[in-house]
Design a protein around this motif. Structure first.
Motif, PDB file in Angstrom:
ATOM      1  N   ALA A  26       0.868  32.162 -15.591  1.00 56.02           N
ATOM      2  CA  ALA A  26       1.092  33.173 -14.552  1.00 56.02           C
ATOM      3  C   ALA A  26       0.404  32.770 -13.249  1.00 56.02           C
ATOM      4  N   GLY A  27      -0.833  32.285 -13.343  1.00 57.94           N
ATOM      5  CA  GLY A  27      -1.555  31.876 -12.139  1.00 57.94           C
ATOM      6  C   GLY A  27      -0.873  30.729 -11.432  1.00 57.94           C
ATOM      7  N   ALA A  28      -0.368  29.738 -12.205  1.00 56.93           N
ATOM      8  CA  ALA A  28       0.304  28.584 -11.604  1.00 56.93           C
ATOM      9  C   ALA A  28       1.595  29.013 -10.898  1.00 56.93           C
ATOM     10  N   PHE A  29       2.346  29.919 -11.506  1.00 55.97           N
ATOM     11  CA  PHE A  29       3.602  30.369 -10.906  1.00 55.97           C
ATOM     12  C   PHE A  29       3.349  31.044  -9.553  1.00 55.97           C
ATOM     13  N   PHE A  30       2.445  32.026  -9.544  1.00 53.06           N
ATOM     14  CA  PHE A  30       2.200  32.761  -8.303  1.00 53.06           C
ATOM     15  C   PHE A  30       1.482  31.893  -7.266  1.00 53.06           C
ATOM     16  N   ALA A  31       0.617  30.986  -7.718  1.00 56.94           N
ATOM     17  CA  ALA A  31      -0.061  30.084  -6.787  1.00 56.94           C
ATOM     18  C   ALA A  31       0.941  29.135  -6.140  1.00 56.94           C
ATOM     19  N   VAL A 150       4.379  15.196  -4.103  1.00 54.73           N
ATOM     20  CA  VAL A 150       3.062  15.755  -4.438  1.00 54.73           C
ATOM     21  C   VAL A 150       2.991  16.266  -5.880  1.00 54.73           C
ATOM     22  N   ILE A 151       3.843  15.754  -6.747  1.00 53.89           N
ATOM     23  CA  ILE A 151       3.804  16.195  -8.147  1.00 53.89           C
ATOM     24  C   ILE A 151       2.463  15.875  -8.791  1.00 53.89           C
ATOM     25  N   ALA A 152       1.954  14.669  -8.571  1.00 52.07           N
ATOM     26  CA  ALA A 152       0.680  14.283  -9.180  1.00 52.07           C
ATOM     27  C   ALA A 152      -0.488  15.150  -8.676  1.00 52.07           C
ATOM     28  N   PRO A 153      -0.629  15.357  -7.343  1.00 59.52           N
ATOM     29  CA  PRO A 153      -1.692  16.261  -6.877  1.00 59.52           C
ATOM     30  C   PRO A 153      -1.551  17.681  -7.411  1.00 59.52           C
ATOM     31  N   LEU A 154      -0.318  18.175  -7.468  1.00 63.59           N
ATOM     32  CA  LEU A 154      -0.117  19.524  -8.012  1.00 63.59           C
ATOM     33  C   LEU A 154      -0.507  19.574  -9.480  1.00 63.59           C
ATOM     34  N   GLY A 155      -0.224  18.493 -10.221  1.00 63.28           N
ATOM     35  CA  GLY A 155      -0.636  18.434 -11.621  1.00 63.28           C
ATOM     36  C   GLY A 155      -2.144  18.555 -11.756  1.00 63.28           C
ATOM     37  N   SER A 156      -2.879  17.855 -10.905  1.00 56.62           N
ATOM     38  CA  SER A 156      -4.343  17.943 -10.940  1.00 56.62           C
ATOM     39  C   SER A 156      -4.820  19.354 -10.617  1.00 56.62           C
ATOM     40  N   ILE A 157      -4.154  19.998  -9.673  1.00 57.57           N
ATOM     41  CA  ILE A 157      -4.529  21.364  -9.293  1.00 57.57           C
ATOM     42  C   ILE A 157      -4.296  22.326 -10.451  1.00 57.57           C
ATOM     43  N   PHE A 158      -3.160  22.188 -11.143  1.00 61.66           N
ATOM     44  CA  PHE A 158      -2.852  23.112 -12.237  1.00 61.66           C
ATOM     45  C   PHE A 158      -3.724  22.835 -13.463  1.00 61.66           C
ATOM     46  N   ILE A 159      -4.131  21.583 -13.668  1.00 60.83           N
ATOM     47  CA  ILE A 159      -5.079  21.285 -14.741  1.00 60.83           C
ATOM     48  C   ILE A 159      -6.422  21.939 -14.432  1.00 60.83           C
ATOM     49  N   ALA A 160      -6.848  21.854 -13.173  1.00 63.23           N
ATOM     50  CA  ALA A 160      -8.080  22.538 -12.768  1.00 63.23           C
ATOM     51  C   ALA A 160      -7.945  24.045 -12.939  1.00 63.23           C
ATOM     52  N   VAL A 205      -4.903  19.433 -24.997  1.00 61.03           N
ATOM     53  CA  VAL A 205      -3.850  20.041 -24.181  1.00 61.03           C
ATOM     54  C   VAL A 205      -3.750  19.379 -22.802  1.00 61.03           C
ATOM     55  N   LEU A 206      -4.902  19.135 -22.164  1.00 58.41           N
ATOM     56  CA  LEU A 206      -4.890  18.740 -20.754  1.00 58.41           C
ATOM     57  C   LEU A 206      -4.712  17.243 -20.519  1.00 58.41           C
ATOM     58  N   ILE A 207      -5.209  16.405 -21.432  1.00 57.52           N
ATOM     59  CA  ILE A 207      -5.041  14.961 -21.222  1.00 57.52           C
ATOM     60  C   ILE A 207      -3.564  14.568 -21.258  1.00 57.52           C
ATOM     61  N   PRO A 208      -2.789  14.969 -22.265  1.00 58.32           N
ATOM     62  CA  PRO A 208      -1.345  14.662 -22.220  1.00 58.32           C
ATOM     63  C   PRO A 208      -0.640  15.308 -21.034  1.00 58.32           C
ATOM     64  N   THR A 209      -1.101  16.493 -20.634  1.00 60.09           N
ATOM     65  CA  THR A 209      -0.507  17.144 -19.466  1.00 60.09           C
ATOM     66  C   THR A 209      -0.695  16.293 -18.218  1.00 60.09           C
ATOM     67  N   GLY A 210      -1.893  15.724 -18.057  1.00 57.92           N
ATOM     68  CA  GLY A 210      -2.151  14.851 -16.915  1.00 57.92           C
ATOM     69  C   GLY A 210      -1.257  13.627 -16.918  1.00 57.92           C
ATOM     70  N   ALA A 217       5.692  12.143 -11.720  1.00 59.11           N
ATOM     71  CA  ALA A 217       5.527  11.743 -10.328  1.00 59.11           C
ATOM     72  C   ALA A 217       6.156  10.373 -10.077  1.00 59.11           C
ATOM     73  N   ASN A 218       5.952   9.437 -11.006  1.00 55.60           N
ATOM     74  CA  ASN A 218       6.557   8.110 -10.855  1.00 55.60           C
ATOM     75  C   ASN A 218       8.078   8.167 -11.001  1.00 55.60           C
ATOM     76  N   ARG A 219       8.517   9.045 -11.874  1.00 51.54           N
ATOM     77  CA  ARG A 219       9.961   9.155 -12.136  1.00 51.54           C
ATOM     78  C   ARG A 219      10.693   9.725 -10.934  1.00 51.54           C
ATOM     79  N   LEU A 220      10.083  10.670 -10.243  1.00 57.89           N
ATOM     80  CA  LEU A 220      10.758  11.369  -9.143  1.00 57.89           C
ATOM     81  C   LEU A 220      10.272  10.922  -7.771  1.00 57.89           C
ATOM     82  N   ALA A 221       9.478   9.871  -7.733  1.00 59.24           N
ATOM     83  CA  ALA A 221       8.940   9.429  -6.437  1.00 59.24           C
ATOM     84  C   ALA A 221      10.062   9.067  -5.476  1.00 59.24           C
ATOM     85  N   VAL A 222       9.871   9.437  -4.221  1.00 61.32           N
ATOM     86  CA  VAL A 222      10.853   9.138  -3.186  1.00 61.32           C
ATOM     87  C   VAL A 222      10.678   7.681  -2.761  1.00 61.32           C
TER      88      VAL A 222
END
Length: 224
Positions: A26-31, A150-160, A205-210, A217-222
Motif C-alpha cells: 500500500a505504501g509503495a502504491f501511494f508513494a 529509474v527502475i533500479a533506483p525505485l527498487g532500492s527505494i521500495f526495498i528501503a 524476501v528482499l535480496i531476490p527482490t533487489g 532495469a537492464n531488460r527495459l533500459a532505454v
C-alpha cells in the motif's frame, strides 16, 4: 528453533510479516502515485507548483520517518480525531501507510526527476512544436522513458520502504518488529534463533527482490 514448533508462535511470526507486506504494497502504491505527481510539479513551468514540489521534498526528506508516523497517530488520530476505519488495527495500518507514503514519495519524486533529466531536451521541444501541452508532453513522451530509466533506483527505494515499515509498530500495529519483541519476551532463552529467523526472512524476501529490479532495469533500459 523449538520456539517455532509452537503453532501460536508461528501465527505471531506469520501475522507480523503479513502486516509488513501489506504496509509495503500500500505504501509503495501511494508513494509512487504521489511521487510522480510531485516530479511533474518539480519540472512544471508554473513557479508555484515547482515551489510546492521542492518544499515537499526538502521537508519530508529531512524529517525522520518516526516523527512523521508519530504525527499521523498523535496528530491526525489522537488530536484531530481522524479515524479512517473503526477497527483499531486497520486504522493504525492506514495511518502508517499515510506516513510511509508521504515520506517515501519525496524520494520517489527525486528518482523520477533524475530520470526526466536524462531525456534529451529536443524531444520536449519537438512535442511543443507539434502543439502538445506540457501535461501531454510529460505523460506521453517524457514519463514513459523516465520510468524505464529509474527502475533500479525505485527498487532500492521500495526495498528501503519495506524495512522502514517496521516503524509503524511504534503506533501499536503488530508487524514483524512487535511480533519479534513479543516472541522474545515470551521466550527469553531463544533470543538469537528468533532474531535469525526474522532477519533471515527479510533477507530471503528482499535480496531476490533487489536482483529482480536489477534484471528488470537492464531488460527495459532505454538504448541511446
Amino acid at each position: 528453533m523449538d520456539v517455532f514448533s509452537d503453532p501460536l508462535n508461528v501465527d505471531v511470526y506469520v501475522t507480523g510479516f503479513l502486516w509488513i507486506l501489506r504496509l509495503t504494497a500500500a505504501g509503495a502504491f501511494f508513494a509512487l502515485v504521489l511521487g510522480v505527481v510531485l516530479a511533474g510539479m518539480r519540472v512544471s513551468p508554473v513557479p508555484v507548483l515547482r515551489g510546492f514540489g521542492a518544499a515537499w521534498v526538502n521537508i519530508f526528506r529531512n524529517t525522520p520517518l518516526t516523527l512523521i508516523v508519530f504525527f499521523c497517530y498523535f496528530g491526525l488520530y489522537s488530536t484531530l480525531g481522524l479515524s479512517i476505519v473503526d477497527d483499531i488495527d486497520m486504522n493504525n495500518f492506514w495511518l502508517g501507510v499515510i506516513g510511509l507514503a508521504v515520506y517515501t514519495a519525496a524520494f520517489v519524486c527525486e528518482a523520477i526527476r533524475s530520470g526526466i533529466n536524462t531525456i534529451p531536451a529536443g524531444q520536449a521541444e519537438a512535442a511543443r512544436a507539434v502543439g502538445m501541452s506540457f501535461l501531454q508532453t510529460l505523460t506521453i513522451i517524457v514519463l514513459p522513458q523516465a520510468g524505464r530509466a529509474v527502475i533500479a533506483p525505485l527498487g532500492s527505494i521500495f526495498i528501503a520502504l519495506c524495512k522502514n515499515a517496521t516503524i509503524v509498530g511504534t503506533i501499536g500495529l503488530m508487524e514483524s518488529s512487535n511480533a519479534m519483541k513479543e516472541l522474545i519476551n515470551a521466550n527469553g532463552d531463544a533470543v538469537i534463533p528468533i532474531f535469525l529467523v526474522f532477519a533471515g526472512t527479510f533477507a530471503v524476501v528482499l535480496i531476490p527482490t533487489g536482483y529482480g529490479f536489477g534484471w528488470l532495469a537492464n531488460r527495459l533500459a532505454v538504448k541511446r
